[in-house]
Design a protein around this motif. Structure first.
Motif, PDB file in Angstrom:
ATOM      1  N   ILE A 443      39.153 116.062  39.768  1.00 37.60           N
ATOM      2  CA  ILE A 443      39.717 114.726  39.556  1.00 37.60           C
ATOM      3  C   ILE A 443      39.795 113.952  40.859  1.00 37.60           C
ATOM      4  O   ILE A 443      39.315 112.814  40.965  1.00 37.60           O
ATOM      5  CB  ILE A 443      41.111 114.835  38.901  1.00 37.60           C
ATOM      6  N   PHE A 444      40.390 114.553  41.870  1.00 40.97           N
ATOM      7  CA  PHE A 444      40.566 113.858  43.148  1.00 40.97           C
ATOM      8  C   PHE A 444      39.235 113.673  43.871  1.00 40.97           C
ATOM      9  O   PHE A 444      38.940 112.591  44.393  1.00 40.97           O
ATOM     10  CB  PHE A 444      41.543 114.633  44.044  1.00 40.97           C
ATOM     11  N   GLY A 445      38.434 114.761  43.940  1.00 44.23           N
ATOM     12  CA  GLY A 445      37.182 114.688  44.694  1.00 44.23           C
ATOM     13  C   GLY A 445      36.188 113.703  44.110  1.00 44.23           C
ATOM     14  O   GLY A 445      35.634 112.866  44.821  1.00 44.23           O
ATOM     15  N   CYS A 446      35.961 113.792  42.793  1.00 46.60           N
ATOM     16  CA  CYS A 446      34.976 112.888  42.167  1.00 46.60           C
ATOM     17  C   CYS A 446      35.470 111.449  42.169  1.00 46.60           C
ATOM     18  O   CYS A 446      34.695 110.518  42.405  1.00 46.60           O
ATOM     19  CB  CYS A 446      34.678 113.358  40.743  1.00 46.60           C
ATOM     20  N   ALA A 447      36.779 111.249  41.913  1.00 48.96           N
ATOM     21  CA  ALA A 447      37.317 109.887  41.969  1.00 48.96           C
ATOM     22  C   ALA A 447      37.148 109.303  43.361  1.00 48.96           C
ATOM     23  O   ALA A 447      36.798 108.114  43.517  1.00 48.96           O
ATOM     24  CB  ALA A 447      38.795 109.901  41.570  1.00 48.96           C
ATOM     25  N   GLY A 448      37.377 110.132  44.393  1.00 53.47           N
ATOM     26  CA  GLY A 448      37.213 109.656  45.753  1.00 53.47           C
ATOM     27  C   GLY A 448      35.793 109.252  46.074  1.00 53.47           C
ATOM     28  O   GLY A 448      35.542 108.225  46.717  1.00 53.47           O
ATOM     29  N   LEU A 449      34.818 110.040  45.607  1.00 48.65           N
ATOM     30  CA  LEU A 449      33.411 109.744  45.891  1.00 48.65           C
ATOM     31  C   LEU A 449      32.944 108.489  45.154  1.00 48.65           C
ATOM     32  O   LEU A 449      32.344 107.584  45.758  1.00 48.65           O
ATOM     33  CB  LEU A 449      32.544 110.946  45.517  1.00 48.65           C
ATOM     34  N   TYR A 450      33.192 108.439  43.853  1.00 45.92           N
ATOM     35  CA  TYR A 450      32.784 107.259  43.090  1.00 45.92           C
ATOM     36  C   TYR A 450      33.491 106.001  43.615  1.00 45.92           C
ATOM     37  O   TYR A 450      32.880 104.949  43.802  1.00 45.92           O
ATOM     38  CB  TYR A 450      33.101 107.443  41.599  1.00 45.92           C
ATOM     39  N   GLY A 451      34.791 106.131  43.843  1.00 47.65           N
ATOM     40  CA  GLY A 451      35.561 104.971  44.283  1.00 47.65           C
ATOM     41  C   GLY A 451      35.176 104.483  45.656  1.00 47.65           C
ATOM     42  O   GLY A 451      35.123 103.268  45.906  1.00 47.65           O
ATOM     43  N   TRP A 452      34.881 105.397  46.565  1.00 51.94           N
ATOM     44  CA  TRP A 452      34.479 104.994  47.916  1.00 51.94           C
ATOM     45  C   TRP A 452      33.205 104.159  47.876  1.00 51.94           C
ATOM     46  O   TRP A 452      33.116 103.097  48.518  1.00 51.94           O
ATOM     47  CB  TRP A 452      34.269 106.227  48.794  1.00 51.94           C
ATOM     48  N   GLY A 453      32.198 104.639  47.151  1.00 50.72           N
ATOM     49  CA  GLY A 453      30.933 103.907  47.100  1.00 50.72           C
ATOM     50  C   GLY A 453      31.094 102.497  46.560  1.00 50.72           C
ATOM     51  O   GLY A 453      30.533 101.538  47.101  1.00 50.72           O
ATOM     52  N   ILE A 454      31.875 102.350  45.490  1.00 51.47           N
ATOM     53  CA  ILE A 454      32.045 101.029  44.870  1.00 51.47           C
ATOM     54  C   ILE A 454      32.845 100.097  45.767  1.00 51.47           C
ATOM     55  O   ILE A 454      32.463  98.945  46.006  1.00 51.47           O
ATOM     56  CB  ILE A 454      32.730 101.178  43.494  1.00 51.47           C
ATOM     57  N   THR A 455      33.964 100.575  46.293  1.00 50.37           N
ATOM     58  CA  THR A 455      34.855  99.690  47.048  1.00 50.37           C
ATOM     59  C   THR A 455      34.340  99.372  48.443  1.00 50.37           C
ATOM     60  O   THR A 455      34.591  98.284  48.966  1.00 50.37           O
ATOM     61  CB  THR A 455      36.258 100.311  47.151  1.00 50.37           C
ATOM     62  N   VAL A 456      33.624 100.305  49.067  1.00 52.46           N
ATOM     63  CA  VAL A 456      33.122 100.008  50.414  1.00 52.46           C
ATOM     64  C   VAL A 456      32.011  98.963  50.351  1.00 52.46           C
ATOM     65  O   VAL A 456      31.839  98.161  51.268  1.00 52.46           O
ATOM     66  CB  VAL A 456      32.657 101.301  51.119  1.00 52.46           C
ATOM     67  N   ASP A 457      31.247  98.948  49.257  1.00 57.92           N
ATOM     68  CA  ASP A 457      30.273  97.860  49.073  1.00 57.92           C
ATOM     69  C   ASP A 457      30.990  96.538  48.848  1.00 57.92           C
ATOM     70  O   ASP A 457      30.511  95.475  49.257  1.00 57.92           O
ATOM     71  CB  ASP A 457      29.359  98.163  47.873  1.00 57.92           C
ATOM     72  N   GLY A 458      32.157  96.611  48.210  1.00 57.49           N
ATOM     73  CA  GLY A 458      32.924  95.398  47.958  1.00 57.49           C
ATOM     74  C   GLY A 458      33.492  94.777  49.214  1.00 57.49           C
ATOM     75  O   GLY A 458      33.863  93.590  49.213  1.00 57.49           O
ATOM     76  N   THR A 461      31.022  92.024  50.386  1.00 51.91           N
ATOM     77  CA  THR A 461      31.080  90.811  49.565  1.00 51.91           C
ATOM     78  C   THR A 461      32.491  90.223  49.514  1.00 51.91           C
ATOM     79  O   THR A 461      32.729  89.257  48.794  1.00 51.91           O
ATOM     80  CB  THR A 461      30.615  91.135  48.131  1.00 51.91           C
ATOM     81  N   ARG A 462      33.408  90.858  50.261  1.00 51.79           N
ATOM     82  CA  ARG A 462      34.817  90.434  50.314  1.00 51.79           C
ATOM     83  C   ARG A 462      35.508  90.504  48.944  1.00 51.79           C
ATOM     84  O   ARG A 462      36.482  89.814  48.699  1.00 51.79           O
ATOM     85  CB  ARG A 462      34.940  89.037  50.903  1.00 51.79           C
ATOM     86  N   ARG A 463      34.978  91.379  48.087  1.00 50.98           N
ATOM     87  CA  ARG A 463      35.634  91.598  46.804  1.00 50.98           C
ATOM     88  C   ARG A 463      36.863  92.476  46.997  1.00 50.98           C
ATOM     89  O   ARG A 463      37.833  92.371  46.238  1.00 50.98           O
ATOM     90  CB  ARG A 463      34.653  92.257  45.837  1.00 50.98           C
ATOM     91  N   TYR A 464      36.807  93.396  47.980  1.00 52.99           N
ATOM     92  CA  TYR A 464      37.928  94.271  48.276  1.00 52.99           C
ATOM     93  C   TYR A 464      38.272  94.182  49.758  1.00 52.99           C
ATOM     94  O   TYR A 464      37.417  93.840  50.592  1.00 52.99           O
ATOM     95  CB  TYR A 464      37.583  95.737  47.951  1.00 52.99           C
ATOM     96  N   THR A 465      39.515  94.498  50.074  1.00 49.62           N
ATOM     97  CA  THR A 465      39.910  94.649  51.466  1.00 49.62           C
ATOM     98  C   THR A 465      39.587  96.076  51.907  1.00 49.62           C
ATOM     99  O   THR A 465      39.044  96.875  51.133  1.00 49.62           O
ATOM    100  CB  THR A 465      41.415  94.377  51.630  1.00 49.62           C
ATOM    101  N   TYR A 466      39.954  96.427  53.117  1.00 54.61           N
ATOM    102  CA  TYR A 466      39.681  97.773  53.629  1.00 54.61           C
ATOM    103  C   TYR A 466      40.588  98.829  53.001  1.00 54.61           C
ATOM    104  O   TYR A 466      40.308 100.030  53.103  1.00 54.61           O
ATOM    105  CB  TYR A 466      39.851  97.798  55.146  1.00 54.61           C
ATOM    106  N   PRO A 468      41.413  99.714  49.635  1.00 54.78           N
ATOM    107  CA  PRO A 468      40.902 100.592  48.561  1.00 54.78           C
ATOM    108  C   PRO A 468      39.933 101.673  49.033  1.00 54.78           C
ATOM    109  O   PRO A 468      40.071 102.837  48.605  1.00 54.78           O
ATOM    110  CB  PRO A 468      40.234  99.593  47.595  1.00 54.78           C
ATOM    111  N   PRO A 469      38.950 101.368  49.910  1.00 47.99           N
ATOM    112  CA  PRO A 469      38.079 102.461  50.358  1.00 47.99           C
ATOM    113  C   PRO A 469      38.838 103.581  51.065  1.00 47.99           C
ATOM    114  O   PRO A 469      38.509 104.763  50.883  1.00 47.99           O
ATOM    115  CB  PRO A 469      37.109 101.768  51.321  1.00 47.99           C
ATOM    116  N   LEU A 470      39.845 103.217  51.847  1.00 46.98           N
ATOM    117  CA  LEU A 470      40.602 104.246  52.561  1.00 46.98           C
ATOM    118  C   LEU A 470      41.434 105.086  51.597  1.00 46.98           C
ATOM    119  O   LEU A 470      41.620 106.290  51.811  1.00 46.98           O
ATOM    120  CB  LEU A 470      41.500 103.595  53.618  1.00 46.98           C
TER     121      LEU A 470
END
Length: 570
Positions: A443-458, A461-466, A468-470
């Protein structure tokens, strides 16, 4: 066996399967009528000492708890500085890119060379530690840490010199990564290990994520080479403590005293009571008429003795070694097996399903952590934030918190799930119960990997701040720690006689794999046109499949291959 664990029809006794005493909530408590076993009587209820200490005053299990804790504290502090060298360049990637006038990828590879050194050191040092003990490796590793850290700090603009310094630093770190946890098994009884193992694991893993937080500020204030000089200074301060306070912890103890490693057939053949004070003529310390003692439900807790030992053979009284003698680098062999046999024995284990799975469940998430570290420097040191070393270092507060979270979750769930499943299984403990930890790890590991890729791209594009990726980075690290605990506990419980070789496999795999990632991670990232989402979607999917592979660990193919591999090894 029940509880979805496959019943084995080939082996008389499946390794790791344990019948607890009458109450699985207190499996180590001495039940009424259990005599002849040495116990810890400091608490309200006697606790059977596992393993049973010998009558030799030089046995580390007979040392005072204060002395043993001093050894643990000294080794843990030194391990913090050793493992700090892994991510020590994380906040300085851009700084060193300009310093060496080279590519971002080549600077990232300096971390890979360090990991390569750890892998090489693990291969060589593990058989050395098995044969001659751990003291010479801890002392030699500390000396190498001092020399290599001073070397790295003084390498100037010579990139090749830094490469070799990083490799030597990895080799110097290997004894602490491989043997600090193993030393806990030498120093403590089973009921004393829990909190101390958590402390040593926090030192080995948690310290590495705390390092970049400090490195950025140090670089900004007194330049990057002082990060290495400070490690050299602190390790030099630790060297006298390691020399004077850490005697050899490995001890060649009679195998019959290892109550958790003796199989049932040995118990049935060689049974004799062990006295509490070393006096075999004291009838009050024997179990009734000398027959095996039993718990309230009749489960044997008899202690086997080595075969062919004359019952009346005269025994020499062990002499306690002097403090000066305890400072010797070597005090005899700890096994009669050859160095080359021990050196080569871990490699066939890569073909054994349980060990290969343990390498994947632990090593992949560690590799993805290194990968994220490379990507973090690329995203946060450039547009849109243009962070400096200090801000980038502070970003590692998130994974440090994630590491602590992972230890808390793994520590609280590991024993609870084992007790819960043991109750449901009629008092029978199975090592496969440790695999339940893979659920929070997934749960933690896969959520971290999927979430990092999506939010760091954001971020671009300024969709996210720094933030969420952290947060997702912290989740990924929490999953990494839980996975490390799950795989380690499973290997120790199910294959205790091959545990050291198993840990060697995991050290080799995770470090060589992470080394390879540092060479290809950035190029793979560029090939995807600096888009992290497709890359980390792939990594998350791989991790998901590996986590789900825990399900067939209890199925027929795995057990059949385990038996074949075990027959080949022995």
């Amino acid at each position: 066996m029940g509880m979805w664990i496959l019943e084995d029809k080939v082996l008389d006794r499946v390794p790791g399967t344990t019948r607890y005493f009458d109450d699985p909530e207190r499996p180590q408590y001495a039940a009424d009528g259990v005599h002849g076993l040495k116990c810890d009587t400091s608490g309200p209820v006697p606790i059977i000492l596992v393993p049973q200490p010998s009558d030799d005053p030089n046995d580390p299990l007979n040392w005072s708890l204060l002395k043993r804790d001093a050894i643990t504290l000294t080794l843990s502090l030194t391990a913090i500085f050793a493992t700090a060298l892994g991510p020590i360049l994380a906040a300085n990637t851009i700084t060193l890119t300009f310093w060496y006038v080279t590519s971002f990828s080549r600077v990232a590879q300096l971390t890979g060379y360090y990991l390569l050194g750890v892998g090489i050191g693990g291969i060589i040092f593990v058989p050395s530690g098995r044969i001659w003990g751990k003291r010479h490796l801890f002392l030699g590793g500390t000396v190498l840490l001092i020399v290599s850290s001073a070397w790295a700090g003084g390498s100037g603009k010579n990139y090749l010199s830094m490469v070799f310094a990083r490799i030597v630093q990895g080799i110097a770190t290997a004894p602490f990564e491989a043997f600090v946890n193993a030393a806990m098994g030498d120093l403590y009884f089973v009921h004393e290990r829990g909190i101390r193992m958590a402390f040593t694991n926090l030192a080995v893993f948690g310290g590495a994520f705390f390092t970049p937080i400090l490195v950025g500020k140090i670089t900004s204030t007194i330049m990057w080479w002082w990060t290495f000089y400070l490690v050299a200074i602190f390790c030099a301060a630790c060297l006298p403590a390691v020399y004077f306070l850490c005697p050899e912890t490995a001890f060649r103890r009679d195998s019959s005293l290892n109550l958790d490693m003796v199989d049932d057939r040995t118990k049935a053949t060689h049974v004799a009571p062990v006295v509490t004070n070393g006096n075999e003529d004291d009838p009050e310390k024997l179990a009734g008429d000398g027959s095996p003692s039993t718990s309230q439900e009749g489960n044997s807790v008899a202690v086997p003795t080595p075969p062919n030992r004359p019952p009346t053979a005269p025994k020499s009284v062990p002499v306690k070694a002097s403090w000066r003698q305890s400072l010797a680098l070597f005090n005899g062999r700890k096994t009669d097996e050859s160095f080359w046999k021990l050196l080569l024995r871990p490699f066939p284990l890569f073909l054994q399903p349980a060990f290969f799975w343990a390498c994947l469940i632990q090593g992949l998430l560690i590799g993805w952590t290194v990968f994220i570290g490379v990507m973090l420097a690329e995203f946060f040191l450039s547009t849109p934030y243009w962070w400096d070393e200090v801000q980038t270092g502070y970003a590692y507060t998130a994974p440090f918190v994630g590491a602590i979270l992972g230890f808390v979750i793994a520590g609280s769930l590991s024993d609870w799930t084992a007790k819960f499943m043991t109750k449901r299984n009629g008092g029978i403990y199975e090592p496969e119960f440790r695999l339940l930890l893979v659920i929070p790890q997934m749960i933690f590991g896969c959520a971290g990997l999927y979430g990092w890729g999506i939010t760091v791209d954001g971020i671009v594009t300024r969709r996210y701040t720094y933030i969420p990726p952290l947060i997702f980075f912290a989740l990924e690290v929490a999953g990494m720690v839980i996975g490390a605990v799950a795989s380690s506990l499973y290997i120790v419980d199910a294959y205790r006689d091959l545990a050291i070789e198993g840990f060697t496999c995991m050290i080799i795999f995770k470090n060589i794999f992470s080394f390879a990632l540092t060479f290809k991670a950035y190029d793979w990232f560029i090939e995807n046109r600096t888009k992290a989402t497709p890359v980390f979607n792939a990594l998350g999917s791989v991790q998901l499949v590996v986590s789900l592979a825990a399900i067939p660990m209890c199925k027929p193919p795995c057990i059949a291959m385990s038996i074949l591999a075990g027959a080949h090894l022995h």
